[in-house]
Design a protein around this motif. Structure first.
Motif, PDB file in Angstrom:
ATOM      1  N   VAL A  23       0.608  -1.717  -0.282  1.00 32.31           N
ATOM      2  CA  VAL A  23      -0.208   0.019  -0.001  1.00 32.31           C
ATOM      3  C   VAL A  23       1.445   0.809   0.078  1.00 32.31           C
ATOM      4  N   MET A  24       2.028   1.027   1.042  1.00 33.72           N
ATOM      5  CA  MET A  24       2.904   2.361   0.925  1.00 33.72           C
ATOM      6  C   MET A  24       3.272   2.431  -0.503  1.00 33.72           C
ATOM      7  N   VAL A  25       3.817   1.693  -1.346  1.00 33.95           N
ATOM      8  CA  VAL A  25       5.009   1.698  -2.279  1.00 33.95           C
ATOM      9  C   VAL A  25       3.605   2.291  -3.778  1.00 33.95           C
ATOM     10  N   VAL A  26       2.402   1.984  -3.448  1.00 35.00           N
ATOM     11  CA  VAL A  26       0.974   2.657  -4.366  1.00 35.00           C
ATOM     12  C   VAL A  26       0.663   3.741  -3.869  1.00 35.00           C
ATOM     13  N   LEU A  27       1.388   4.052  -2.995  1.00 30.77           N
ATOM     14  CA  LEU A  27       0.580   5.138  -2.649  1.00 30.77           C
ATOM     15  C   LEU A  27       1.558   6.306  -2.771  1.00 30.77           C
ATOM     16  N   PHE A  28       3.020   5.753  -3.122  1.00 29.23           N
ATOM     17  CA  PHE A  28       4.138   6.765  -3.157  1.00 29.23           C
ATOM     18  C   PHE A  28       4.232   7.001  -4.585  1.00 29.23           C
ATOM     19  N   PHE A  90      -9.133   7.985   2.189  1.00 28.31           N
ATOM     20  CA  PHE A  90      -9.802   7.022   2.991  1.00 28.31           C
ATOM     21  C   PHE A  90      -9.620   5.742   3.718  1.00 28.31           C
ATOM     22  N   GLY A  91      -9.742   4.684   2.665  1.00 33.46           N
ATOM     23  CA  GLY A  91     -10.063   3.579   1.973  1.00 33.46           C
ATOM     24  C   GLY A  91      -8.162   2.885   2.064  1.00 33.46           C
ATOM     25  N   THR A  92      -7.796   3.822   1.560  1.00 26.57           N
ATOM     26  CA  THR A  92      -6.233   3.372   1.271  1.00 26.57           C
ATOM     27  C   THR A  92      -5.703   3.141   2.895  1.00 26.57           C
ATOM     28  N   THR A 114       0.176  -1.361  20.240  1.00 28.95           N
ATOM     29  CA  THR A 114       0.251  -1.991  18.965  1.00 28.95           C
ATOM     30  C   THR A 114      -1.005  -0.918  17.753  1.00 28.95           C
ATOM     31  N   ALA A 115      -1.477  -0.277  18.537  1.00 30.62           N
ATOM     32  CA  ALA A 115      -2.795   0.647  17.966  1.00 30.62           C
ATOM     33  C   ALA A 115      -1.844   2.007  18.031  1.00 30.62           C
ATOM     34  N   LEU A 116      -1.293   2.466  19.152  1.00 34.66           N
ATOM     35  CA  LEU A 116      -0.799   3.887  18.796  1.00 34.66           C
ATOM     36  C   LEU A 116       0.001   3.945  17.469  1.00 34.66           C
ATOM     37  N   VAL A 117       1.451   3.033  17.633  1.00 39.51           N
ATOM     38  CA  VAL A 117       2.384   2.977  16.455  1.00 39.51           C
ATOM     39  C   VAL A 117       1.545   2.608  15.699  1.00 39.51           C
ATOM     40  N   SER A 118       0.904   1.731  14.962  1.00 37.35           N
ATOM     41  CA  SER A 118       0.336   1.748  14.337  1.00 37.35           C
ATOM     42  C   SER A 118      -0.928   2.409  14.016  1.00 37.35           C
ATOM     43  N   TRP A 119      -1.256   3.495  13.975  1.00 39.17           N
ATOM     44  CA  TRP A 119      -1.965   4.877  13.701  1.00 39.17           C
ATOM     45  C   TRP A 119      -1.035   6.314  13.218  1.00 39.17           C
ATOM     46  N   LEU A 120       0.434   5.543  14.778  1.00 41.59           N
ATOM     47  CA  LEU A 120       1.071   6.808  13.753  1.00 41.59           C
ATOM     48  C   LEU A 120       2.134   6.605  12.862  1.00 41.59           C
ATOM     49  N   ALA A 121       2.538   5.737  12.527  1.00 39.87           N
ATOM     50  CA  ALA A 121       2.954   4.724  11.386  1.00 39.87           C
ATOM     51  C   ALA A 121       2.667   5.197  10.324  1.00 39.87           C
ATOM     52  N   ALA A 122       1.150   4.922  10.130  1.00 40.41           N
ATOM     53  CA  ALA A 122       0.052   5.323   9.190  1.00 40.41           C
ATOM     54  C   ALA A 122      -0.485   7.065   8.940  1.00 40.41           C
ATOM     55  N   THR A 123      -0.286   7.985  10.028  1.00 49.28           N
ATOM     56  CA  THR A 123      -0.738   9.496  10.229  1.00 49.28           C
ATOM     57  C   THR A 123       0.863   9.691   9.440  1.00 49.28           C
ATOM     58  N   GLY A 124       1.853   9.316   9.934  1.00 49.69           N
ATOM     59  CA  GLY A 124       3.055   9.510   9.383  1.00 49.69           C
ATOM     60  C   GLY A 124       3.424   9.583   8.412  1.00 49.69           C
ATOM     61  N   TYR A 125       3.084   8.834   7.690  1.00 49.87           N
ATOM     62  CA  TYR A 125       2.923   8.524   6.783  1.00 49.87           C
ATOM     63  C   TYR A 125       2.099   9.007   5.593  1.00 49.87           C
ATOM     64  N   ALA A 126       1.281   9.310   5.773  1.00 46.79           N
ATOM     65  CA  ALA A 126       0.275  10.429   5.758  1.00 46.79           C
ATOM     66  C   ALA A 126       0.668  11.526   5.284  1.00 46.79           C
ATOM     67  N   GLY A 127       1.435  11.699   6.171  1.00 46.55           N
ATOM     68  CA  GLY A 127       1.999  13.054   6.066  1.00 46.55           C
ATOM     69  C   GLY A 127       3.600  13.177   5.473  1.00 46.55           C
ATOM     70  N   LEU A 128       3.910  12.559   5.284  1.00 45.55           N
ATOM     71  CA  LEU A 128       5.274  12.163   4.631  1.00 45.55           C
ATOM     72  C   LEU A 128       4.541  12.531   2.956  1.00 45.55           C
ATOM     73  N   ASP A 129       3.362  11.498   2.951  1.00 43.46           N
ATOM     74  CA  ASP A 129       3.064  11.503   1.437  1.00 43.46           C
ATOM     75  C   ASP A 129       3.028  12.480   0.757  1.00 43.46           C
ATOM     76  N   GLU A 130       2.089  13.373   1.786  1.00 42.31           N
ATOM     77  CA  GLU A 130       1.444  14.892   1.572  1.00 42.31           C
ATOM     78  C   GLU A 130       2.802  16.054   1.264  1.00 42.31           C
ATOM     79  N   PHE A 131       4.046  15.537   1.903  1.00 41.19           N
ATOM     80  CA  PHE A 131       5.179  16.090   1.536  1.00 41.19           C
ATOM     81  C   PHE A 131       5.710  15.798  -0.329  1.00 41.19           C
TER      82      PHE A 131
END
Length: 173
Positions: A23-28, A90-92, A114-131
């Motif tokens: 998913v991260m590769v597809v988003l990139f 939202f879906g990806t 696990t929930a916190l780390v997963s959420w922070l990883a996804a949110t962090g990647y969202a920020g990097l994706d927008e950058f």
């Protein structure tokens, strides 16, 4: 590969971490494309040439990232495409957040962490994706998209937590 081997990869979370990486590769790759390269307007014009539900959709109007969103403002097909694009956000990230949770849970063991780390990883990647989009021509990075992505990830993680808690309660009964 035998069924037992597949079950092992699901149990240890490897398959889910693999899904998260895909998913991260597809988003990139997606973020590397201009708006025009991603546009589905011509397809929507063919598929929805009769403009179904236009009367109902014309009643919807709101602001997103400081810009008005309505059929009157952007036209029928751009309006529909807006919802497809935001649904894809939202879906990806729903898939990304859930995959990280299911992949990390066997390793971290503590569901809350696990929930916190997963959420922070996804949110962090969202920020990097927008950058990354900021570096791509013809794209507009939006903080609102990071929040939408973050909510997609959080929704999946909460669903995972609820399902796991229900399973624990049923096992204990």
């Amino acid at each position: 590969m035998k069924f037992v081997a597949k079950s092992k990869h699901v149990k240890n979370g490897n398959i889910y971490i693999g899904v998260a990486i895909v998913v991260m590769v597809v988003l990139f790759i997606s973020s590397s494309q201009t708006y025009e390269q991603q546009s589905q307007l011509s397809l929507l014009e063919k598929l929805l040439k009769n403009e179904p539900f236009k009367a109902r959709l014309s009643q919807i109007s709101f602001s997103y990232a400081g810009s008005p969103v309505s059929i009157k403002e952007s036209g029928y097909f751009s309006f529909v495409e807006f919802f497809i694009r935001k649904g894809a956000h939202f879906g990806t990230y729903f898939i990304l957040g859930g995959s990280w949770f299911l992949g990390l849970q066997p390793r971290i063991k503590n569901m809350g962490l696990t929930a916190l780390v997963s959420w922070l990883a996804a949110t962090g990647y969202a920020g990097l994706d927008e950058f990354h989009q900021m570096l791509t021509g013809g794209r507009t990075p939006l903080f609102q998209d990071v929040m939408l992505d973050s909510m997609g990830a959080l929704t999946a993680i909460v669903i995972c937590l609820v399902v796991m808690l229900i399973k624990r309660v049923r096992k204990g009964s």
